[in-house]
Every structure is written in structure tokens, then in C-alpha cells.
Design an enzyme around this catalytic site. Structure first.
Site, PDB file in Angstrom:
ATOM      1  N   TYR A  90       0.818  -1.213   0.000  1.00 28.78           N
ATOM      2  CA  TYR A  90       0.000   0.000   0.000  1.00 28.78           C
ATOM      3  C   TYR A  90       0.857   1.270   0.000  1.00 28.78           C
ATOM      4  O   TYR A  90       0.338   2.351   0.241  1.00 28.78           O
ATOM      5  CB  TYR A  90      -0.961  -0.009   1.182  1.00 28.78           C
ATOM      6  N   TYR A 471     -11.520  -1.223   1.236  1.00 28.86           N
ATOM      7  CA  TYR A 471     -11.483  -0.814   2.648  1.00 28.86           C
ATOM      8  C   TYR A 471     -10.170  -0.123   2.979  1.00 28.86           C
ATOM      9  O   TYR A 471     -10.052   0.531   4.009  1.00 28.86           O
ATOM     10  CB  TYR A 471     -11.715  -2.019   3.564  1.00 28.86           C
ATOM     11  N   ARG A 472      -9.162  -0.263   2.124  1.00 25.93           N
ATOM     12  CA  ARG A 472      -7.899   0.472   2.268  1.00 25.93           C
ATOM     13  C   ARG A 472      -7.267   0.510   0.886  1.00 25.93           C
ATOM     14  O   ARG A 472      -7.677  -0.244  -0.001  1.00 25.93           O
ATOM     15  CB  ARG A 472      -6.968  -0.169   3.296  1.00 25.93           C
TER      16      ARG A 472
END
Lengths: 526, 152
Positions: A90, A471-472
Site C-alpha cells: 500500500y 477498505y484500504r
């Protein structure tokens, strides 16, 4: 190459600022050289990793964090906070805004308290799951941690990002209890019962009295969390790890619909995982063994791989915990339900917890279900050869077979169009699934890396059109993902921006995180 | 050109501190301009024959070999980092590319650096690597030898 500076700063002004940081934390902990700042590049950037960090500062205490924030506030220096920066898929420790000073909390690595009687830990942001696991083992506490798949991440960081693990305590944000937060003006706040100076219940009762703010500091840029309480599972008397293999691609729908009631009624207590064939195979082989052509692996190659490795199209991993008689009963119930799926092949291993140090489950995914941290998940980096990397697409999905199949088909088809295999699976919460797809690419192949990045962008848009969202997300897609949350013309974003402006009017804390920009940059950055 | 077996033997000899290529015979503790050479650990992957062969070769020279069991993270935290905290070590290995990628990041947190990283041309996705807190003479020699022999 010219030096990266915070927006609006001259070299001289920035040098003066760095000297002030050095006076607080010591010069060795102010990172400025290009070589040392490499650790603040996005290691898995979908394309060329651009250098965004102007410097990094590594405080060792909450007081030092407060002092740094006050200087940043006075001088208008944007800070990008990371706990350990190991969330590689991420964006790692890289900031979103060019010219940020990374506030790296890895030196704040104290396990402040573990309470065996009440089952909790209070930790600083630099404590990794490996660290907490080792501490608990060394002290001999009969408690389990709940590590995410890569166990080197920060307990605080993963919890704040709403990460998940694979034991009954797998919903990390739900297991959080009590925070200490440095606000943008340097003020220190404790949430819940921690707001009462003499309370012994900070890690026991989450709400406290009045409005509750813990959720406000998750996936946000409203404050810097310097301590966090996390509940720990009492070591179970026994546990059982189960693998159920399924032979058909279309079985996914029935697996999800069989699993859901077992999760909802508590028969299966943990975040069970449904792994696709490529994800399973990548842990024990590499791609070139099965396919050396261009593009995604054809169906026929996947089927050959499944046959030769004797794996499932889908494999369900779940675990049962507790007293032996309860585990046995729950296993019989779960087995009976799963056997209704034609071709289901179920295997099981039983463990007694008092033998855990000597008899640990060996398979990578099994360890997470037994509360043991590891990094074996990164075997996936070898799947395509070269310098492996991945970025993840992580939509949440209703826990129904039809939704899971719809998302699977959508992602697999798009991934194929961009030349990527479906490396993915579903982790089962109670009423939702975390659908995690990883686009695995070779960092040394610029075209492949760029294709992975473009694929992610298209997937976010595709999912949004179907009413699904992540969700992320990776740094690169934070604005795009936030834009999918569009009820009432993005009313939630406007609320977040009002809170941001009130708490951080100078906009110094993690600008752009989860798509929330300070007023001065709003509309300029997309 | 020497074969793999000869290469592994040469590596073992160098690591034992008996010989630095192109230089006179030296005693173990004389390598590195008179400074004491740190002890070495070799990391191998027991699932990969070439990695095992490498470990066997160097362990004959008295080097401690430790297996990754497919998870260098666990190995790092359970064996390597505790050993490094007691005595600085030099680490070498012939492992999958993902392992050295992870070890590089873990080592950086411990103040160490990768001083050499050479993909093996003949052994799939294997990489020969060395990690230490500083580059030492024996390490440099080893790196040169690896470059000659392993790069395609």
C-alpha cells in the site's frame, strides 16, 4: 538531482528547520541523505518510484513527537507519519505529498504493558507483531497475538489501518481499546477511559463517557497515535486447523454460502480464508513451471497446475479454538455442512496449546491462524520471477456467494486483460468478505509495473460502478477510492474536511491520507 | 571457468579466512587489514538443492549454516537477530530473490547493509548475497568471485 524541499521552503530555511528537529531528537535521528532516504521510497511503486520525502525524523518518545509537531506547526512543514513503514503493498513508508518530512515512529518500540489476567497489551507504534509475540513468549504469558499475513508490521499501524488477522481476534480495529494521540497543536489526548487520569480501565472499556473518538484516528490524518491498547486472546486449551479443498471454479459461490452461517452462529470463530489456486500454488511453486507465454495464465494451464500439485481451485482454511469437546462438536458441524459441496476434500490437524512452542503448524497460512507471525506470504514475490512486487486491490464484499462470484469474475477478467493472473482470495468476516487481489509484477519491468498500476485504477472504477469499494488502498489510489464513497454528493468527505480544518488548520499532518487534503491543497491535488 | 562445485569450495575457503584471492595466505583473524573478521552465518533454503549444496560446502569450512524453512522473517527474528545482538556477524546466502529483498529491509533496521547481491544465472530465481555492517576485504573478494562466476 535537486534536493526535495517542503512546499515554499528555500534550502536555507529547511536547513534551519532540520537543526531545530536535531535539537529535539539528536542529529543522528534526522535523516537527510539521499541514500538513507531510500527507505522512504515506495518499494512496490506501480511505475518509477518517485522520491517524495524531504527528510525523515525518528523520535523516541511522545514528548519528542509533541515537540516535532509544534515546530512543524510553527513552520508549516508537512509531516507524514509511519509506524514502521512495512505496509509495502500500500506504499510502504513513502509520503503522498512531495516535500513531506516523514515522522518515523520505529524507535518508539516499547511494549509498555501486557496484562495476562485481563488479556491486553499497551504498545508504542514501533512494536511489530514479531516483537510482541517474542515478548509474550519470553514472559511466558498464556496469551496469543493476532498477526496479519506479513508479521513485521506495527501493531499500532496495522490496527489503525484496520488490518486483519486470522484468529478470533482478527478484526484488529474492533480489538483496539484506548489510544494516546498527539494533536496537530502538540496537545496530548487519551481516548476512552484514558481520559480519566486515575483510571485503571484504559484498556478495558473502550467508550469511556460521552462521544467516542477512537475511530476518528483510524485511516486518518487528524492526529498521531503514540500509544494503543490491543486485546489479546487467552491461549485456547486446544485448536484445530482445517483445510477444505474444492475442485471446481464455480464452487466459490457455494463455499461462501456454506461458510456464512457457520461464521454468523459462531461455529467458526476466526477469519476463515478462501484461497484461489494461484495464491496457493505461489507458496509452493513458481509460474514458469506452469506457463511461460505472454499474458495471464490460460485456463488450461491453471487446470494442469491444479492437477499436478493436487490442490483445489479454492481452498478454505479455518480454525476452531477452545475446549476439546467444544472444538470436536464444532468440527463435526462444520464438516457436515462443507461435505454437502460436491467434491469437498477436508483435512484437519489438531493441536494442544500447551505444546505450541514445540509443535507449531508449519504451513505459512496455518501459522497466522495459530497466532504465530511470519513473512512466508512474500514467497508470492517469486511467482513471476525477477524482482517481484505486488500492489493490492482490496474491495469489501457482502458475504454472499453471488457477490463473491461477481467480484471474482470482474477482477479475474480485468486482470487477464492486463496480463495478470488472479492471485487472490476472500477472508471471511461475519457479514462481509475482504476480497484481496494482488497484481504481482517484476519491478525491473517498467511496462509490467505500469500495467499493474493501470489495472488497479480500472479495478477501483469497475468496482465503484457495481457499488463496491476498497477498505484500504495504495497511496496512489487514495483519492480515487475516497471518491467512490459518494452518497449525498460526497457528504462524508466534506465532514472529514471540516474536521481536518478544525483540528489541523495548518494542514501539517499526513496531507492527502485517505483522500483528505488540507484546505490549502484541496482541489489542487487529485 | 570453474564449475559450481569448485566455486562453492572456493567460497568456503575464502569464508574460512584461509585465502583471499590474489593475495597471500592469511590467517582467519588477519583478514580485513588486521581487524578481526566477524563470524559468518550462511542462510540456505532446504527446499532448493543448489542452496543446500552451497550451504554444505561452506559449512565444511566451519561456517554455521541455518535453514530458512521458507520464512526468512521468522529466521531473522528467532535466530539471526538474536545472534547479531550478541556478536556482529557477516551473513551470506544463496536463496530466493524474495528472501534477500526481505532481509535487506530487516538488516537495514539493524544498521546493516547488503554488500553484494548477484543473481544466479544457473539456478532459477536464486540470488547470492552478503550482508554486513561494513564491507570487509574478504567480503569484497567473495563479491568479485561471485560476480565472475554467477552472472550470466
Amino acid at each position: 538531482m535537486s534536493r526535495i524541499l517542503p512546499p515554499g521552503f528555500s534550502e536555507r530555511e529547511f536547513e534551519a528547520a532540520l537543526q531545530r528537529f536535531s535539537a529535539v531528537i539528536g542529529k543522528p535521528h534526522v535523516i537527510t541523505t539521499a541514500a538513507d532516504l531510500e527507505s522512504y521510497l515506495d518499494p512496490f511503486a506501480p511505475g518509477n518510484a518517485a522520491a517524495y520525502a524531504a527528510a525523515a525524523v525518528r523520535p523516541a518518545s511522545t514528548e519528542q513527537v509533541q515537540a516535532i509537531v509544534r515546530i512543524a506547526q510553527e513552520l508549516r512543514i508537512p509531516l507524514w507519519t509511519v509506524s514502521t513503514g512495512k505496509n509495502l503493498a500500500y506504499g510502504g513508508a513513502a509520503p503522498r505529498l512531495k516535500g513531506c518530512v516523514v515522522l518515523d515512529l520505529k524507535r518508539m518500540n516499547h511494549v509498555i504493558e501486557v496484562n495476562e489476567e485481563l488479556g491486553y497489551a499497551l504498545v508504542e507504534p514501533g512494536v511489530s507483531y514479531f516483537d510482541l509475540y517474542a515478548y509474550i513468549r519470553q514472559q511466558g504469558y498464556k496469551l496469543w497475538i493476532d498477526p496479519p499475513a506479513p508479521g513485521w508490521g506495527s501493531v499500532v499501524g496495522n490496527t489503525l489501518e484496520r488490518g486483519f488477522g486470522y484468529t478470533p481476534y482478527g478484526d484488529h480495529s474492533a480489538m483496539q481499546c484506548g489510544m494516546e494521540v498527539v494533536l496537530a497543536n502538540g496537545e496530548l489526548v487519551r481516548t476512552g477511559m484514558g481520559a480519566m487520569a486515575g483510571s485503571s480501565m484504559w484498556q478495558l472499556y473502550k467508550p469511556g463517557y460521552g462521544a467516542s473518538y477512537d475511530g476518528m484516528f483510524m485511516q486518518s490524518n487528524f492526529g498521531i497515535v503514540t500509544k494503543l491498547g490491543i486485546w489479546l486472546m487467552p491461549q485456547p486449551e486446544s485448536f484445530l486447523l482445517c483445510h477444505a479443498r474444492f475442485r471446481q471454479e464455480a464452487d466459490l459461490e457455494m463455499i461462501v454460502d456454506t461458510l456464512r452461517p457457520l461464521r454468523l452462529d459462531g461455529t467458526i470463530q476466526n477469519n476463515a480464508v478462501i484461497e484461489g489456486a494461484v495464491r496457493w500454488a505461489a507458496g509452493i511453486s513458481n509460474r514458469e513451471r506452469w506457463y511461460e507465454g505472454d499474458g495471464a495464465m490460460p485456463q488450461v494451464a491453471i487446470e494442469r497446475m491444479i492437477r499436478q500439485l493436487d490442490i483445489g481451485w479454492w481452498t478454505l482454511r479455518f480454525a476452531l479454538y477452545g475446549r476439546k469437546e467444544v472444538v470436536d462438536l464444532n468440527y463435526r458441524i462444520a464438516r457436515k455442512a462443507l461435505e454437502k459441496i460436491p467434491g469437498a476434500d477436508i483435512s484437519v490437524k489438531r493441536y494442544a496449546s500447551d505444546t505450541v512452542p514445540a509443535v507449531e503448524p508449519s504451513a505459512a497460512g496455518d501459522k497466522g491462524q495459530a497466532g504465530i507471525p511470519g513473512l512466508a506470504v512474500f514467497q508470492m514475490l517469486n511467482w513471476r520471477g525477477g524482482n517481484g512486487a505486488h500492489i493490492d486491490f482490496s474491495p469489501v464484499c457482502p458475504a454472499t456467494g453471488r457477490d463473491a462470484m461477481k467480484q471474482y469474475r470482474m477482477v479475474k477478467t480485468r486482470a487477464g486483460e492486463y496480463g495478470f493472473d488472479y492471485y487472490g482470495g476472500f477472508t471471511a468476516g461475519l457479514r462481509h468478505l475482504y476480497h484481496i487481489f494482488a497484481a504481482i509484477f517484476d519491478r525491473g519491468d517498467v511496462h509490467q509495473a505500469e500495467q499493474a498500476g493501470e489495472l488497479l485504477r480500472v479495478l477501483v472504477e469497475d468496482a465503484g460502478k457495481q457499488g463496491y469499494a476498497e477498505y484500504r488502498s495504495h497511496l496512489e489510489y487514495m483519492d480515487l477510492v475516497a471518491a467512490q464513497y459518494d452518497f449525498n454528493d460526497h457528504a462524508l468527505m466534506r465532514l472529514s474536511e471540516r474536521i481536518k480544518d478544525a483540528l489541523d488548520p495548518a494542514g501539517i499532518l499526513s496531507p492527502g491520507k485517505q483522500g483528505v487534503w488540507p484546505a490549502s491543497l484541496r482541489g489542487k491535488k487529485t | 571457468m570453474i564449475d559450481r562445485r569448485q566455486f562453492f569450495n572456493a567460497v568456503a575457503v575464502i569464508l574460512a579466512g584461509v585465502l583471499v584471492p590474489g593475495k597471500r595466505l592469511m590467517r582467519y583473524d588477519a583478514i580485513g587489514n588486521g581487524a578481526t573478521t566477524p563470524p559468518t552465518m550462511v542462510v540456505y533454503d532446504e527446499r532448493i538443492p543448489a542452496s543446500c549444496a552451497f550451504a554444505r560446502s561452506v559449512s565444511r569450512a566451519g561456517i554455521r549454516a541455518i535453514e530458512s524453512r521458507g520464512d526468512v522473517g521468522e529466521l531473522w527474528h528467532n535466530a539471526m537477530r538474536p545472534a547479531l545482538q550478541r556478536v556482529p556477524h557477516r551473513l551470506i546466502g544463496l536463496t530466493l530473490a524474495s528472501d534477500i529483498f526481505l532481509l535487506k529491509l530487516l538488516a537495514a533496521d539493524a544498521g546493516m547493509k547488503v554488500w553484494h547481491e548477484v543473481p544466479s544465472a544457473s539456478s532459477g530465481n536464486l540470488v547470492f548475497w552478503g550482508i554486513a555492517d561494513k564491507v570487509d576485504e574478504a567480503g569484497e573478494s567473495l563479491a568479485a568471485l561471485c560476480s565472475d562466476l554467477l552472472v550470466a
